[in-house]
Design a protein around this motif. Structure first.
Motif, PDB file in Angstrom:
ATOM      1  N   LEU A 118       0.675   4.293  -3.029  1.00 17.95           N
ATOM      2  CA  LEU A 118       0.393   5.352  -2.734  1.00 17.95           C
ATOM      3  C   LEU A 118       1.638   6.500  -3.302  1.00 17.95           C
ATOM      4  N   VAL A 165       0.923  -1.234  -0.116  1.00 14.20           N
ATOM      5  CA  VAL A 165      -0.186  -0.086  -0.041  1.00 14.20           C
ATOM      6  C   VAL A 165       0.826   1.200  -0.012  1.00 14.20           C
ATOM      7  N   GLY A 166       2.050   1.360   0.890  1.00 11.26           N
ATOM      8  CA  GLY A 166       2.830   2.556   0.805  1.00 11.26           C
ATOM      9  C   GLY A 166       3.409   2.664  -0.555  1.00 11.26           C
ATOM     10  N   GLY A 222       1.684   7.683   2.012  1.00  7.91           N
ATOM     11  CA  GLY A 222       2.303   6.296   1.775  1.00  7.91           C
ATOM     12  C   GLY A 222       3.405   5.737   2.507  1.00  7.91           C
ATOM     13  N   GLY A 237      -0.955  11.388  -1.541  1.00  4.38           N
ATOM     14  CA  GLY A 237      -0.206  10.092  -1.939  1.00  4.38           C
ATOM     15  C   GLY A 237       1.157   9.699  -1.003  1.00  4.38           C
TER      16      GLY A 237
END
Length: 62
Positions: A20, A16-17, A36, A33
């Protein structure tokens, strides 16, 4: 600093990091973003301060 993030939780945080950050770099989602960085860092360091405060531990190794 004891590990409190493990397994699938760690993998999801890193993925996910990265997603983003990539979306922020391409301008798809804007400056938000860059949030992230937090899940990426907690996944890489195996430690989440929020988990510490809440008493949560997903890491099986002590």
């Amino acid at each position: 600093m004891n590990s409190n993030v493990g397994g699938i939780d760690k993998i999801l945080r890193i993925l996910v990091g990265i997603v983003l950050i990539v979306l922020a770099l391409t301008g798809t989602i804007g400056l938000w973003g860059w949030i992230g960085v937090l899940p990426l860092a907690t996944g890489l360091f195996n430690f989440c301060p929020a988990y510490k405060l809440l008493g949560v531990n997903t890491c099986k190794v002590k």
